[in-house]
Design a protein around this motif. Structure first.
Motif, PDB file in Angstrom:
ATOM      1  N   ALA A 145      -2.112  11.706   9.226  1.00 37.97           N
ATOM      2  CA  ALA A 145      -0.929  10.875   9.447  1.00 37.97           C
ATOM      3  C   ALA A 145      -1.393   9.444   9.651  1.00 37.97           C
ATOM      4  CB  ALA A 145      -0.141  11.359  10.658  1.00 37.97           C
ATOM      5  N   PHE A 146      -0.584   8.517   9.210  1.00 33.38           N
ATOM      6  CA  PHE A 146      -0.875   7.103   9.434  1.00 33.38           C
ATOM      7  C   PHE A 146       0.443   6.357   9.496  1.00 33.38           C
ATOM      8  CE2 PHE A 146      -0.850   7.766   4.890  1.00 33.38           C
ATOM      9  CZ  PHE A 146      -0.205   6.656   4.366  1.00 33.38           C
ATOM     10  N   GLU A 147       0.391   5.177  10.059  1.00 38.10           N
ATOM     11  CA  GLU A 147       1.594   4.358  10.188  1.00 38.10           C
ATOM     12  C   GLU A 147       1.375   3.031   9.478  1.00 38.10           C
ATOM     13  OE1 GLU A 147       4.642   2.567  13.566  1.00 38.10           O
ATOM     14  OE2 GLU A 147       2.808   3.576  14.204  1.00 38.10           O
ATOM     15  N   ILE A 148       2.375   2.629   8.725  1.00 35.74           N
ATOM     16  CA  ILE A 148       2.341   1.326   8.058  1.00 35.74           C
ATOM     17  C   ILE A 148       3.302   0.407   8.804  1.00 35.74           C
ATOM     18  CG2 ILE A 148       2.694   0.059   5.914  1.00 35.74           C
ATOM     19  CD1 ILE A 148       2.334   2.743   4.435  1.00 35.74           C
ATOM     20  N   ARG A 149       2.749  -0.675   9.305  1.00 33.85           N
ATOM     21  CA  ARG A 149       3.553  -1.713   9.959  1.00 33.85           C
ATOM     22  C   ARG A 149       3.326  -3.018   9.208  1.00 33.85           C
ATOM     23  NH1 ARG A 149       1.852  -0.988  16.293  1.00 33.85           N
ATOM     24  NH2 ARG A 149       2.099   1.276  16.412  1.00 33.85           N
ATOM     25  N   GLU A 150       4.121  -3.993   9.552  1.00 35.75           N
ATOM     26  CA  GLU A 150       3.981  -5.298   8.907  1.00 35.75           C
ATOM     27  C   GLU A 150       2.596  -5.888   9.146  1.00 35.75           C
ATOM     28  OE1 GLU A 150       6.290  -9.602   8.681  1.00 35.75           O
ATOM     29  OE2 GLU A 150       7.136  -7.969   9.851  1.00 35.75           O
ATOM     30  N   ASP A 151       2.028  -5.618  10.328  1.00 40.00           N
ATOM     31  CA  ASP A 151       0.747  -6.229  10.671  1.00 40.00           C
ATOM     32  C   ASP A 151      -0.465  -5.378  10.312  1.00 40.00           C
ATOM     33  OD1 ASP A 151       1.370  -4.343  12.637  1.00 40.00           O
ATOM     34  OD2 ASP A 151       0.267  -5.422  14.181  1.00 40.00           O
ATOM     35  N   GLY A 152      -0.269  -4.178   9.743  1.00 37.19           N
ATOM     36  CA  GLY A 152      -1.429  -3.395   9.348  1.00 37.19           C
ATOM     37  C   GLY A 152      -1.176  -1.902   9.255  1.00 37.19           C
ATOM     38  N   ILE A 153      -2.275  -1.167   9.045  1.00 39.57           N
ATOM     39  CA  ILE A 153      -2.257   0.289   8.939  1.00 39.57           C
ATOM     40  C   ILE A 153      -2.836   0.850  10.237  1.00 39.57           C
ATOM     41  CG2 ILE A 153      -3.060   2.294   7.627  1.00 39.57           C
ATOM     42  CD1 ILE A 153      -1.413   0.502   5.842  1.00 39.57           C
ATOM     43  N   TYR A 154      -2.150   1.821  10.812  1.00 38.68           N
ATOM     44  CA  TYR A 154      -2.562   2.434  12.072  1.00 38.68           C
ATOM     45  C   TYR A 154      -2.833   3.916  11.868  1.00 38.68           C
ATOM     46  CZ  TYR A 154      -0.888  -1.719  14.517  1.00 38.68           C
ATOM     47  OH  TYR A 154      -0.710  -3.001  14.973  1.00 38.68           O
TER      48      TYR A 154
ATOM     49  N   THR B  39      -5.890  -4.704   8.828  1.00 33.59           N
ATOM     50  CA  THR B  39      -4.758  -5.630   8.799  1.00 33.59           C
ATOM     51  C   THR B  39      -4.465  -6.088   7.375  1.00 33.59           C
ATOM     52  OG1 THR B  39      -6.222  -7.513   9.198  1.00 33.59           O
ATOM     53  CG2 THR B  39      -5.197  -6.480  11.122  1.00 33.59           C
ATOM     54  N   ARG B  40      -5.305  -5.662   6.446  1.00 31.06           N
ATOM     55  CA  ARG B  40      -5.145  -6.075   5.048  1.00 31.06           C
ATOM     56  C   ARG B  40      -4.821  -4.869   4.185  1.00 31.06           C
ATOM     57  NH1 ARG B  40      -9.983 -10.407   3.969  1.00 31.06           N
ATOM     58  NH2 ARG B  40      -9.410 -11.787   5.682  1.00 31.06           N
ATOM     59  N   TYR B  41      -3.643  -4.932   3.591  1.00 29.11           N
ATOM     60  CA  TYR B  41      -3.252  -3.901   2.638  1.00 29.11           C
ATOM     61  C   TYR B  41      -2.366  -4.547   1.587  1.00 29.11           C
ATOM     62  CZ  TYR B  41       1.197  -3.664   5.196  1.00 29.11           C
ATOM     63  OH  TYR B  41       2.388  -3.973   5.789  1.00 29.11           O
ATOM     64  N   ASN B  42      -2.212  -3.853   0.468  1.00 26.84           N
ATOM     65  CA  ASN B  42      -1.411  -4.378  -0.623  1.00 26.84           C
ATOM     66  C   ASN B  42      -0.476  -3.282  -1.118  1.00 26.84           C
ATOM     67  OD1 ASN B  42      -0.582  -6.231  -2.650  1.00 26.84           O
ATOM     68  ND2 ASN B  42      -1.867  -5.155  -4.118  1.00 26.84           N
TER      69      ASN B  42
ATOM     70  N   ASN C 282       2.536  -3.075  -4.074  1.00 29.11           N
ATOM     71  CA  ASN C 282       3.237  -3.784  -5.141  1.00 29.11           C
ATOM     72  C   ASN C 282       4.517  -3.083  -5.576  1.00 29.11           C
ATOM     73  OD1 ASN C 282       2.411  -1.613  -6.673  1.00 29.11           O
ATOM     74  ND2 ASN C 282       0.973  -2.768  -7.934  1.00 29.11           N
ATOM     75  N   GLY C 283       4.967  -2.120  -4.797  1.00 32.52           N
ATOM     76  CA  GLY C 283       6.159  -1.361  -5.141  1.00 32.52           C
ATOM     77  C   GLY C 283       5.829  -0.016  -5.751  1.00 32.52           C
ATOM     78  N   VAL C 284       4.601   0.131  -6.230  1.00 37.90           N
ATOM     79  CA  VAL C 284       4.175   1.388  -6.859  1.00 37.90           C
ATOM     80  C   VAL C 284       2.909   1.922  -6.194  1.00 37.90           C
ATOM     81  CG1 VAL C 284       3.455   2.500  -9.000  1.00 37.90           C
ATOM     82  CG2 VAL C 284       5.223   0.747  -9.059  1.00 37.90           C
ATOM     83  N   THR C 285       1.941   1.036  -5.946  1.00 36.79           N
ATOM     84  CA  THR C 285       0.680   1.489  -5.356  1.00 36.79           C
ATOM     85  C   THR C 285       0.424   0.789  -4.023  1.00 36.79           C
ATOM     86  OG1 THR C 285      -0.597  -0.151  -6.591  1.00 36.79           O
ATOM     87  CG2 THR C 285      -0.399   2.034  -7.573  1.00 36.79           C
ATOM     88  N   LEU C 286      -0.140   1.544  -3.107  1.00 36.49           N
ATOM     89  CA  LEU C 286      -0.570   1.038  -1.812  1.00 36.49           C
ATOM     90  C   LEU C 286      -2.084   1.154  -1.778  1.00 36.49           C
ATOM     91  CD1 LEU C 286      -0.151   0.283   1.252  1.00 36.49           C
ATOM     92  CD2 LEU C 286      -0.077   2.748   1.665  1.00 36.49           C
ATOM     93  N   THR C 287      -2.762   0.052  -1.449  1.00 40.86           N
ATOM     94  CA  THR C 287      -4.227   0.077  -1.341  1.00 40.86           C
ATOM     95  C   THR C 287      -4.654  -0.602  -0.056  1.00 40.86           C
ATOM     96  OG1 THR C 287      -4.423  -1.987  -2.592  1.00 40.86           O
ATOM     97  CG2 THR C 287      -4.640   0.060  -3.838  1.00 40.86           C
ATOM     98  N   TYR C 288      -5.724  -0.072   0.526  1.00 41.19           N
ATOM     99  CA  TYR C 288      -6.367  -0.699   1.680  1.00 41.19           C
ATOM    100  C   TYR C 288      -7.761  -0.112   1.833  1.00 41.19           C
ATOM    101  CZ  TYR C 288      -4.907   3.483   4.354  1.00 41.19           C
ATOM    102  OH  TYR C 288      -4.708   4.762   4.799  1.00 41.19           O
TER     103      TYR C 288
END
Length: 121
Positions: free
Chosen positions: A62-71, A79-82, A84-90
């Motif tokens: 499990a993980f959480e996506i917030r505006e300030d990062g991935i938890y 704190t850096r993720y991308n 684009n509407g289709v793919t999530l990368t970090y």
């Protein structure tokens, strides 16, 4: 004779294309088809807690996506993720995490130990 038949077929195809196009434009103008139908989802659609499915609960990631990062586990891992509407990368350390967003699910492509499907809690 062949050219007349070919010309007739081309004319029919052209008018069919024009009729279908006008019909589609009419549907758009009347609001029967949403304009944003083919647009990627806005980024706030991925905010929240995502839990792995199709595995025993004690093994589920499990993980959480917030505006300030991935938890993960309540702690921030990046704190850096991308998205684009289709793919999530970090990245977490040197490890790349890559997910594909489809039908309200995130499918983990990397690291790919097995096919991981996540849904928002």
């Amino acid at each position: 004779m062949k050219t007349n038949k070919r010309h007739l077929i081309q004319t029919i195809l052209l008018f069919t294309f024009l009729a279908v196009s006008l019909f589609a434009l009419g549907l758009l103008a009347m609001g029967a088809v949403k304009r944003g139908l083919f647009e990627p989802p806005p980024i706030d659609n991925i905010y929240g807690v995502w839990e792995e499915q199709e595995v025993p609960g004690y093994m589920a990631d499990a993980f959480e996506i917030r505006e300030d990062g991935i938890y993960v586990g309540g702690s921030i891992v990046t704190t850096r993720y991308n998205f684009n509407g289709v793919t999530l990368t970090y990245h977490v350390g040197q490890q790349l995490y890559l997910y594909t967003y489809s039908s309200q699910k995130l499918i983990r492509d990397k690291p790919a130990h097995y096919r991981s499907v996540f849904v928002r809690k």
